[in-house]
Scaffold this motif. Structure first.
Motif, mmCIF file in Angstrom:
data_model
loop_
_atom_site.group_PDB
_atom_site.id
_atom_site.type_symbol
_atom_site.label_atom_id
_atom_site.label_comp_id
_atom_site.label_asym_id
_atom_site.label_seq_id
_atom_site.Cartn_x
_atom_site.Cartn_y
_atom_site.Cartn_z
ATOM 1 N N ARG A 1 0.858 -1.048 0.193
ATOM 2 C CA ARG A 1 0.001 -0.021 0.028
ATOM 3 C C ARG A 1 0.878 1.266 0.002
ATOM 4 O O ARG A 1 0.438 2.041 -0.604
ATOM 5 N N PHE A 2 2.114 1.281 0.665
ATOM 6 C CA PHE A 2 2.975 2.366 0.719
ATOM 7 C C PHE A 2 3.618 2.607 -0.579
ATOM 8 O O PHE A 2 3.585 3.633 -1.050
ATOM 9 N N TYR A 3 3.831 1.471 -1.282
ATOM 10 C CA TYR A 3 4.361 1.652 -2.738
ATOM 11 C C TYR A 3 3.511 2.316 -3.615
ATOM 12 O O TYR A 3 4.000 3.352 -4.198
ATOM 13 N N ALA A 4 2.226 1.925 -3.416
ATOM 14 C CA ALA A 4 1.292 2.314 -4.473
ATOM 15 C C ALA A 4 0.998 3.961 -4.315
ATOM 16 O O ALA A 4 1.080 5.008 -5.239
ATOM 17 N N SER A 5 1.013 4.293 -2.825
ATOM 18 C CA SER A 5 0.744 5.902 -2.472
ATOM 19 C C SER A 5 1.997 6.613 -2.769
ATOM 20 O O SER A 5 1.764 7.810 -3.411
ATOM 21 N N ALA A 6 3.270 6.173 -2.472
ATOM 22 C CA ALA A 6 4.404 7.046 -2.816
ATOM 23 C C ALA A 6 4.434 7.150 -4.113
ATOM 24 O O ALA A 6 4.848 8.290 -4.534
ATOM 25 N N LEU A 7 4.263 6.135 -5.166
ATOM 26 C CA LEU A 7 4.418 6.399 -6.438
ATOM 27 C C LEU A 7 3.401 7.097 -7.130
ATOM 28 O O LEU A 7 3.620 8.007 -8.027
ATOM 29 N N ARG A 8 2.109 7.212 -6.807
ATOM 30 C CA ARG A 8 0.985 7.975 -7.070
ATOM 31 C C ARG A 8 1.482 9.558 -6.888
ATOM 32 O O ARG A 8 1.266 10.106 -7.773
ATOM 33 N N ALA A 9 1.951 9.487 -5.593
ATOM 34 C CA ALA A 9 2.272 11.055 -5.127
ATOM 35 C C ALA A 9 3.317 11.683 -6.047
ATOM 36 O O ALA A 9 3.305 12.767 -6.523
ATOM 37 N N LEU A 10 4.283 10.693 -6.440
ATOM 38 C CA LEU A 10 5.618 11.102 -7.327
ATOM 39 C C LEU A 10 5.031 11.361 -8.727
ATOM 40 O O LEU A 10 5.425 12.328 -9.304
ATOM 41 N N ILE A 11 4.301 10.528 -9.071
ATOM 42 C CA ILE A 11 3.859 10.563 -10.629
ATOM 43 C C ILE A 11 3.002 11.611 -10.730
ATOM 44 O O ILE A 11 3.059 12.491 -11.916
ATOM 45 N N PHE A 12 1.589 11.676 -9.915
ATOM 46 C CA PHE A 12 0.711 12.437 -10.352
ATOM 47 C C PHE A 12 0.759 14.069 -9.769
ATOM 48 O O PHE A 12 0.195 14.864 -10.332
ATOM 49 N N THR A 13 1.102 14.002 -8.564
ATOM 50 C CA THR A 13 1.187 15.218 -8.014
ATOM 51 C C THR A 13 2.549 15.833 -7.686
ATOM 52 O O THR A 13 2.845 16.783 -7.069
ATOM 53 N N ARG A 14 3.698 14.949 -7.941
ATOM 54 C CA ARG A 14 5.265 15.363 -7.873
ATOM 55 C C ARG A 14 5.454 15.744 -6.637
ATOM 56 O O ARG A 14 6.208 16.837 -6.441
ATOM 57 N N VAL A 15 4.954 15.084 -5.551
ATOM 58 C CA VAL A 15 5.371 15.468 -4.088
ATOM 59 C C VAL A 15 6.020 13.956 -3.513
ATOM 60 O O VAL A 15 5.441 13.140 -3.925
ATOM 61 N N ILE A 16 6.815 14.294 -2.779
ATOM 62 C CA ILE A 16 7.544 13.271 -2.050
ATOM 63 C C ILE A 16 6.798 13.118 -0.468
ATOM 64 O O ILE A 16 7.104 13.907 0.077
ATOM 65 N N GLU A 17 6.375 12.158 -0.492
ATOM 66 C CA GLU A 17 5.459 11.902 0.956
ATOM 67 C C GLU A 17 6.115 11.185 1.812
ATOM 68 O O GLU A 17 7.159 10.437 1.518
ATOM 69 N N MET A 18 5.410 10.927 3.161
ATOM 70 C CA MET A 18 6.037 10.040 4.152
ATOM 71 C C MET A 18 6.037 8.668 3.785
ATOM 72 O O MET A 18 7.063 7.934 3.995
ATOM 73 N N THR B 1 -1.700 29.865 8.640
ATOM 74 C CA THR B 1 -0.746 29.132 9.091
ATOM 75 C C THR B 1 -0.307 27.732 8.292
ATOM 76 O O THR B 1 0.763 27.324 8.311
ATOM 77 N N GLN B 2 -1.520 27.360 7.843
ATOM 78 C CA GLN B 2 -1.376 25.994 7.065
ATOM 79 C C GLN B 2 -0.698 26.015 5.837
ATOM 80 O O GLN B 2 0.237 25.145 5.609
ATOM 81 N N GLU B 3 -0.394 27.250 5.286
ATOM 82 C CA GLU B 3 0.493 27.640 4.109
ATOM 83 C C GLU B 3 1.926 27.154 4.453
ATOM 84 O O GLU B 3 2.334 26.886 3.587
ATOM 85 N N MET B 4 2.193 27.972 5.728
ATOM 86 C CA MET B 4 3.577 27.856 6.001
ATOM 87 C C MET B 4 3.749 26.155 6.352
ATOM 88 O O MET B 4 5.022 25.655 6.167
ATOM 89 N N VAL B 5 2.824 25.674 6.915
ATOM 90 C CA VAL B 5 2.913 24.218 7.366
ATOM 91 C C VAL B 5 3.214 23.501 5.978
ATOM 92 O O VAL B 5 4.185 22.423 5.888
ATOM 93 N N ASP B 6 2.436 23.603 5.021
ATOM 94 C CA ASP B 6 2.693 22.940 3.490
ATOM 95 C C ASP B 6 3.796 23.110 2.991
ATOM 96 O O ASP B 6 4.458 22.286 2.511
ATOM 97 N N ILE B 7 4.608 24.404 3.165
ATOM 98 C CA ILE B 7 5.877 24.637 2.866
ATOM 99 C C ILE B 7 6.836 23.770 3.414
ATOM 100 O O ILE B 7 8.021 23.106 3.058
ATOM 101 N N VAL B 8 6.966 23.813 4.844
ATOM 102 C CA VAL B 8 7.683 22.874 5.577
ATOM 103 C C VAL B 8 7.638 21.462 5.511
ATOM 104 O O VAL B 8 8.534 20.676 5.093
ATOM 105 N N ALA B 9 6.131 20.851 5.355
ATOM 106 C CA ALA B 9 6.190 19.664 5.066
ATOM 107 C C ALA B 9 6.600 19.058 3.783
ATOM 108 O O ALA B 9 6.960 18.304 3.536
ATOM 109 N N GLY B 10 6.446 20.016 2.699
ATOM 110 C CA GLY B 10 6.875 19.919 1.411
ATOM 111 C C GLY B 10 8.432 19.503 1.298
ATOM 112 O O GLY B 10 8.791 18.784 0.405
ATOM 113 N N TRP B 11 9.073 20.323 2.152
ATOM 114 C CA TRP B 11 10.830 20.060 2.120
ATOM 115 C C TRP B 11 10.956 19.136 3.140
ATOM 116 O O TRP B 11 12.312 18.838 3.123
ATOM 117 N N PHE B 12 10.059 18.480 3.988
ATOM 118 C CA PHE B 12 10.738 17.872 5.060
ATOM 119 C C PHE B 12 11.155 16.408 4.378
ATOM 120 O O PHE B 12 12.484 16.171 4.741
#
Length: 763
Positions: free
Chosen positions: A162-179, A357-368
């Motif tokens: 399940r983690f593989y599918a979620s991680a690859l989906r985020a990378l391919i479709f939204t270009r986000v490196i997730e947890m 405040t959430q906008e700042m959180v999104d930036i931090v989480a995006g680079w985390f």
């Protein structure tokens, strides 16, 4: 919330194709949200999907299959009733399906159940691996290794897949490196390295470290356990503040005199129904009492602390509790469109709004996550160098040790805690506010209310009760206009002055004349034609009557003056008196104590406005009378020129809508117009100014918890990463236990937010 919303451009592509694309790229199941009519879920003796393809009878808006046997019927309640839909509308009698909870709660429960099953499966596969690795069993390395390999492979494919599918989906479709990518990298590294080590063992050349399948399997299981605990805690937090839980499932249908009782599912109520409510019972939906007297506890819905006396003609609201007598209520709003549904919809809308405040959180989480990947590589490189140069280890042993440190860094770091800091507080605070009689329509309002430095109030219906009474009436000239004509002009207006005039004329037995081309002019009055003549009713400034001797006398007496003209000629004057809300002095005194400046802006005449300001000790320099909507807007804009000033505007009328929109925080009194409510950021469910203090205090409490959560997330990640990377000589986190970081990091964030559930202010 296990829920996402999308606004779709139907012209860009067929809706069905867009839905498929959304499902593919997000992993969410996606469906169209219906915003019209009422919904009824029924059981079908056959295929629900095939049933939904038939032609729609009159009054049916949509048919959609929920699952194989459950059909959702969307119908127009003004055309057809719910009981008629079940009985004979489709030529066959249908049965109600089990009542579903709200979609966000249902999705959350489903997510918790799925996570629980995956966690149990992972534990069942992991325990044998741990036994073979740690228990005192006869040495059969290849046999035990083979069993461990099979079980670890099952965990990696069935659970971690399940983690593989979620991680690859985020990378391919939204270009986000997730947890999930961190979990994939860490577990895959441990799993692959164990396979390599086992291969060397089988070929007779075992590595010094051996294989460690227990690391990858225990890692996955602990991560799943952490996600289960977090999901369960989040779900319970959302359920605990859900206003929809106040909606009753059954009610007692009866005649207007209370006879012929019949207990039915509340979903089957329809317009024209009467229902009976016994003592200590929750009221099923909004209505008007037909017979019976009682006291009703509305605290769960409006925050009103004391029970309210109710008698025939009194309105009652869904979710409130009838405390004493038996009453019969005539339904005014169906369960799907009553007070509870309206409040819940506004609360849900606020959950989907992002605070600044959430906008700042999104930036931090995006680079985390990228930062953690860099730290992991540095950790591996440093420990390889330390192992070879300092500890004098062999290359393979140093690499293996370095990899275990890297795996631990990958998995113990947790952006989830950072990501949950704001939205978790927003969800719980929104529910807590609703139970205290306050609705934050946006997350920005919840965030910024604590910063208010200047509060501006409308007068009529806000600082005063808006219950105007006629102190004096004067008819001028040769009876140019009659009372029925005035009644005809004012009868459809919701402005407090017009309503007072209408009530006064009703008490005198006057019937309204049919006035044509009636038009309301916010901040001025109403106008229309009768017998070909233009009739105007409104304030003296608009009608140019302020210098009329009779009008001057009424104004000097501190009365609100309502004038009537016929073709511009003065015809009648009404002097109205209002009283200040009992809590107004207390609320304004508390605001002054908090160093918050106070102003009054009103469309009323100067005499009445100045009298209220003097009684409430508001400086005359902060008082503006005879204000049009544009004047109120200009006043708010003038305050906003000072960047240090954060404004709050509290009003109720249509003429306040612009000022409400201009303020940093617009607060709407519940008894006001729909237009002003739409423009406001905060809605008070009961007409009491104490709601302003509740909003300010809840905002302060919510943002305090956001700060606490940020601090905890920072402290946790700092020390967890240092421990995982081996920065402390005598202490480190073993890689197989790093998955516990999910619980340790996220659970405190949820518990801190959940404290708001017990927020209560009784001013």
């Amino acid at each position: 919330m296990s829920k996402a919303e999308f606004d779709l451009d139907g012209n860009a592509s067929p809706i069905d194709e867009i839905i498929k694309a959304v499902e593919k790229s997000t992993g969410f199941s996606c469906k169209r949200v219906n915003t019209e009519g009422q919904e009824l879920d029924v059981l079908i003796d056959g295929d629900a999907k095939a049933f939904a393809e038939r032609d729609y009878p009159k009054g049916i808006l949509q048919l959609s299959a929920i699952d194989k046997r459950v059909l959702r019927i969307t119908f127009d309640p003004d055309v057809v009733g719910a009981r008629a839909v079940l009985a004979d509308l489709f030529g066959t009698r249908l049965r109600l399906a089990v009542c579903r909870i709200s979609p966000d709660l249902e999705n959350g429960q489903k997510h918790v159940r799925e996570t629980a099953w995956f966690t149990l499966a992972s534990a069942a596969l992991t325990i044998p691996v741990l036994v073979l690795a740690w228990a005192s069993v006869p040495p059969r390395a290849i046999v035990y290794g083979s069993v461990s390999l099979a079980l670890a492979t099952a965990v990696q494919v069935l659970i971690a897949g399940r983690f593989y599918a979620s991680a690859l989906r985020a990378l391919i479709f939204t270009r986000v490196i997730e947890m999930d990518l961190l979990i994939v990298l860490s577990t895959t590294t441990a799993y692959v390295f164990s396979i390599v080590a086992f291969t060397y063992l089988v070929t007779g050349h075992p590595l010094e470290t051996g294989e460690f399948f227990e690391t990858s399997t225990l890692l996955v299981t602990l991560v799943m356990l952490g996600r289960l605990v977090s999901a369960f805690a989040r779900q319970k937090a959302v359920e605990s503040v859900s206003i929809r839980s106040l909606q009753v499932q059954t009610t007692t249908l009866c005649d207007a005199d209370g006879r012929n009782d019949e207990k039915i599912d509340a979903r089957l109520l329809q317009y024209g129904d009467n229902f009976k409510v016994g003592p200590d019972s929750r009221i099923g939906t909004d209505g008007i009492i037909v017979t019976g007297t009682t006291e009703v506890d509305e605290s769960m819905v409006t925050g009103e602390a004391l029970p309210i006396d109710k008698s025939p003609g009194s309105p009652v609201i869904a979710g409130s509790i009838n405390t004493s007598g038996v009453i019969v209520v005539r339904l005014t709003n169906l369960p799907g469109n009553n007070t509870i549904s309206t409040i819940a919809a506004m609360v849900d809308e606020a959950k989907f709004q992002k605070a600044k405040t959430q906008e700042m959180v999104d930036i931090v989480a995006g680079w985390f996550v990228p930062a953690i990947l860099v730290l992991t590589l540095l950790t591996v490189v440093i420990w390889i160098a330390v192992g070879i140069r300092v500890r004098l280890q062999g290359t393979s042993e140093a690499v293996v040790a370095a990899i275990t440190y890297g795996i631990t860094v990958l998995i113990v770091s947790c952006p989830c805690a950072i990501g949950l800091c704001v939205p978790m507080v927003t969800v719980v605070a929104g529910g807590a506010a609703a139970k205290n009689g306050v609705i934050f329509k946006t997350a920005v309002a919840l965030e910024s209310a604590r910063k208010v430095t200047h509060a501006v109030f409308d007068k009529t219906g806000t600082l005063t009760a808006g219950e105007l009474s006629i102190a004096e009436e004067i008819f001028l000239g040769a009876n140019l206009v009659a009372r029925p004509v005035i009644f005809g002009l004012t009868s459809n207006s919701k402005h407090p002055v017009s309503m007072a005039i209408s009530s006064h004329l009703v008490s005198k037995g006057i019937k309204a004349a049919e006035v044509e081309n009636v038009r309301a002019l916010p901040g001025q009055g109403v106008e229309g034609t009768y017998g070909g003549r233009l009739i105007r009713c409104g304030n003296t400034r608009w009608l140019s009557l302020q210098n009329l001797p009779e009008a001057r006398r009424l104004l000097d007496a501190g009365l609100t003056v309502f004038g009537v003209t016929v073709e511009g000629v003065p015809a009648a004057l009404f002097g109205l008196h209002d009283h200040i809300r009992p809590e107004a002095r207390r609320v304004l005194a508390e605001l002054k104590k908090r160093k918050i400046a106070i102003s009054i802006v009103s469309g009323d005449d100067a005499g009445a406005t100045d009298a209220v300001a003097a009684e409430l000790a508001v400086p005359i320099t902060n008082v503006r009378s005879r204000c049009t909507p544009g004047d109120k807007q200009e006043y708010m804009a003038a305050l906003a020129t000072d960047k240090r000033v954060h404004t709050l505007f509290c009003g109720d009328g249509t003429n306040d809508a612009i000022a409400l929109a201009c303020a940093d925080v617009g607060v709407h009194m519940s008894s006001g117009s729909d237009v002003s409510q739409a423009a406001a950021d905060v809605v008070l469910l009961r007409p009491a100014l104490t709601g302003v203090l509740v909003a300010l205090d809840l905002s302060r409490a919510a943002m305090h918890r956001v700060s606490l959560n940020f601090a905890w997330s920072f402290v946790y990640n700092l020390f967890a990463i240092l421990l995982a990377a081996g920065a402390f000589v005598n202490a480190r986190i073993p890689p197989q236990y790093a998955g516990l970081g999910e619980i340790v990091s996220v659970l405190p964030v949820i518990l801190v937010a959940l404290q708001l559930k017990w927020f209560r202010r009784d001013y």
